[in-house]
Design a protein around this motif. Structure first.
Motif, PDB file in Angstrom:
ATOM      1  N   TYR A  17       0.820  -1.214   0.000  1.00  0.00           N
ATOM      2  CA  TYR A  17       0.000   0.000   0.000  1.00  0.00           C
ATOM      3  C   TYR A  17       0.858   1.270   0.000  1.00  0.00           C
ATOM      4  CZ  TYR A  17      -3.188  -3.691   1.516  1.00  0.00           C
ATOM      5  OH  TYR A  17      -3.902  -4.861   1.597  1.00  0.00           O
ATOM      6  N   TYR A  54      -4.270  -2.505 -10.280  1.00  0.00           N
ATOM      7  CA  TYR A  54      -4.493  -2.779  -8.861  1.00  0.00           C
ATOM      8  C   TYR A  54      -5.338  -4.035  -8.747  1.00  0.00           C
ATOM      9  CZ  TYR A  54      -2.908   1.833  -7.161  1.00  0.00           C
ATOM     10  OH  TYR A  54      -2.170   2.945  -6.817  1.00  0.00           O
ATOM     11  N   THR A  78      -2.502  -9.032  -3.239  1.00  0.00           N
ATOM     12  CA  THR A  78      -2.126  -8.583  -1.893  1.00  0.00           C
ATOM     13  C   THR A  78      -2.510  -9.611  -0.817  1.00  0.00           C
ATOM     14  OG1 THR A  78      -4.223  -7.414  -1.568  1.00  0.00           O
ATOM     15  CG2 THR A  78      -2.410  -6.143  -2.534  1.00  0.00           C
ATOM     16  N   SER A 109       0.928  -5.624   6.089  1.00  0.00           N
ATOM     17  CA  SER A 109      -0.247  -4.950   5.530  1.00  0.00           C
ATOM     18  C   SER A 109      -0.641  -3.762   6.400  1.00  0.00           C
ATOM     19  CB  SER A 109      -1.431  -5.916   5.437  1.00  0.00           C
ATOM     20  OG  SER A 109      -1.097  -7.034   4.651  1.00  0.00           O
ATOM     21  N   GLY A 134      -0.354   0.045   5.240  1.00  0.00           N
ATOM     22  CA  GLY A 134      -1.585   0.851   5.187  1.00  0.00           C
ATOM     23  C   GLY A 134      -1.434   2.159   5.946  1.00  0.00           C
ATOM     24  N   ALA A 190       0.439   4.612   3.964  1.00  0.00           N
ATOM     25  CA  ALA A 190      -0.453   5.284   3.010  1.00  0.00           C
ATOM     26  C   ALA A 190      -1.254   6.390   3.708  1.00  0.00           C
ATOM     27  CB  ALA A 190      -1.389   4.261   2.373  1.00  0.00           C
ATOM     28  N   LEU A 245      -8.826   3.039   4.374  1.00  0.00           N
ATOM     29  CA  LEU A 245      -7.822   2.255   5.107  1.00  0.00           C
ATOM     30  C   LEU A 245      -8.226   2.079   6.566  1.00  0.00           C
ATOM     31  CD1 LEU A 245      -4.820   3.736   3.232  1.00  0.00           C
ATOM     32  CD2 LEU A 245      -5.165   1.271   3.568  1.00  0.00           C
ATOM     33  N   LEU A 275      -6.608  -1.487  -0.877  1.00  0.00           N
ATOM     34  CA  LEU A 275      -5.869  -1.103  -2.091  1.00  0.00           C
ATOM     35  C   LEU A 275      -6.470   0.169  -2.709  1.00  0.00           C
ATOM     36  CD1 LEU A 275      -3.405  -2.319  -3.476  1.00  0.00           C
ATOM     37  CD2 LEU A 275      -4.934  -3.619  -4.961  1.00  0.00           C
ATOM     38  N   ALA A 332      -5.133   2.911  -0.673  1.00  0.00           N
ATOM     39  CA  ALA A 332      -3.712   3.123  -1.001  1.00  0.00           C
ATOM     40  C   ALA A 332      -3.569   3.902  -2.303  1.00  0.00           C
ATOM     41  CB  ALA A 332      -3.012   1.784  -1.106  1.00  0.00           C
TER      42      ALA A 332
END
Ligand SMILES: NC(=O)C1=CN([C@@H]2O[C@H](COP(=O)(O)OP(=O)(O)OC[C@H]3O[C@@H](n4cnc5c(N)ncnc54)[C@H](OP(=O)(O)O)[C@@H]3O)[C@@H](O)[C@H]2O)C=CC1
Ligand SMILES: O=C(O)/C=C\C(=O)CC(=O)O
Length: 371
Positions: free
Chosen positions: A121, A153, A158, A166, A170, A173, A201, A222, A225
């Motif tokens: 991300y 994407y 992922t 993750s 995140g 991001a 997120l 995603l 992100a």
């Protein structure tokens, strides 16, 4: 109502989003007029790159699996040589910010277009920002030549990203969007994207923490992100990104973990100087306070919250402070030695952030926009 002047600039990029979009990779190369693409990855993710190369069939010119975090110059030069030797006329980056960064290092010195297929991300695929590390120093720059031409994407890619990574990725991001909300050159469109990216997120990370293979949560993350990366690439970043570049580059700390630890403390530092941005961050996270909201999210999801837990040494904090004071970025609150040193100490210890009592009148270095 918008009552501040602003500039908004859009850049040409194609984004294909959704489970299964990886299958569109050959067609995307076709649209680019590319018939020989070098596939880039890190060494541990080679199997994934091999699957992409197989999908590309005769359009694959080979695989270069030497992507490394922060793009050391040696790896950039090896990748540039590999692209030339393979006669590649395009690049396919499959991976996180390290792999996309390597593609950018090639694109910086050649006309090869980049097809990015992100699996973290970090958001690099949406920015014209490149970074290169040489002699222990990381330099970054902006050049539209490195902006990926197309981005796929595909949340299915992922699913393999470990939960811990993750979560910190995140929050990396979220940091882009949070600083975008008080950027000196912010604008209302990026404000919308930032708030939406943080909200996506903020709901996706707890969901994927509870169920890592939940494709709906992975898609939401995603999507967030993407928006946060677009904000990073479109407006200026401030103290948080400056601190993370300094600490990451000089003390070799892990990128996403570092963002996760530092962000709540920078938000507390800037809280009184950028109240509107803080309200939007807090609202997007569904909390009362932006800094505490990010800290609580990280803690709840088992992410690191202290610099001492990710490799920082206490004896280096003075040096870190001095480095961060050099060439300071524009920031809503003036960047001053004593409060900055205090911020670093609190981040080192992992204390919950406290909005400080400003000792001086907050003469803003930048005007808070109200995007
Ligand atoms: N220029 C820009 O605009 C930006 C640049 N960056 C740069 O990007 C780098 C950080 O990006 P980030 O994405 O956090 O780091 P990486 O690309 O290094 O990825 C982080 C971790 O995720 C793992 N990973 C990635 N994809 C998968 C997958 N599909 N399955 C399992 N594990 C996976 C990697 O494993 P493995 O090591 O095994 O591959 C690695 O351990 C930094 O150098 C940063 O400066 C970040 C944001 C924006
Ligand atoms: O350092 C780079 O390669 C460029 C930008 C970033 O890493 C953005 C960030 O700090 O996440």
């Amino acid at each position: 109502m918008q009552n501040q002047p602003f500039t908004y600039e859009s850049r040409a990029q194609r984004v294909l989003f959704g489970a299964g979009t990886l299958a569109q990779a050959p067609a995307e190369l076709e649209r680019m007029g590319a018939h020989k693409a070098l596939v880039l990855c890190t060494a541990p993710q080679r199997a994934q790159a091999e699957a992409v190369a197989a999908l590309l069939g005769p359009r694959a010119a080979g695989i270069f699996d030497g992507a490394v975090m922060h793009v050391p110059m040696a790896s950039a030069e090896a990748a540039r040589a590999a692209a030339a030797q393979a006669g590649a006329n395009a690049l396919v980056a499959v991976g996180g910010g390290s792999t996309v960064g390597l593609a950018k290092a090639i694109a910086l010195v050649s006309p090869l277009p980049v097809l990015a297929i992100p699996t973290t991300y970090a958001g690099s695929e949406m920015t014209p920002i490149y970074g290169l590390t040489e002699n222990g120093l990381k330099r970054t720059g902006r050049d539209v030549r490195v902006l990926p031409r197309s981005v796929l994407y595909d949340p299915e890619l992922t699913l393999a990203l470990p939960v811990g990574l993750s979560v910190v990725s995140g929050i990396n991001a979220i940091a882009h969007a949070a600083e975008g909300l008080y950027a000196a050159d912010g604008n209302p469109v990026m404000g919308l994207m930032a708030a939406e990216g943080i909200a996506a997120l903020g709901r996706a990370l707890p969901a994927l923490h509870a169920a890592p293979h939940d494709l709906h949560a992975r898609s939401d993350a995603l999507y967030g992100a993407w928006l946060c990366g677009l904000v990073l690439g479109s407006v200026s970043m401030a103290l948080h990104h400056k601190l993370c570049h300094t600490l990451g580059g000089s003390f070799n700390l892990p990128h996403a973990e570092l963002h996760t630890v530092v962000l709540p403390h920078v938000l507390a530092y800037n809280a009184k100087a950028a109240p509107h941005a803080m309200q939007r961050i807090a609202a997007a996270l569904g909390t009362a306070d932006a800094a505490l909201g990010v800290h609580t999210l990280a803690r709840r999801l088992g992410a690191p919250t202290a610099l001492r837990d990710i490799g920082m040494r206490e004896e280096d904090l003075d040096k870190a402070c001095a480095l961060a004071l050099r060439d300071a970025y524009p920031n809503p609150r003036p960047i001053e030695a004593a409060p900055l040193r205090n911020l670093l100490q609190e981040a080192f210890e992992g204390a919950a952030p406290r909005p400080p009592n400003l000792s001086t009148t907050p003469t803003q270095q930048t005007t808070e926009t109200t995007p």
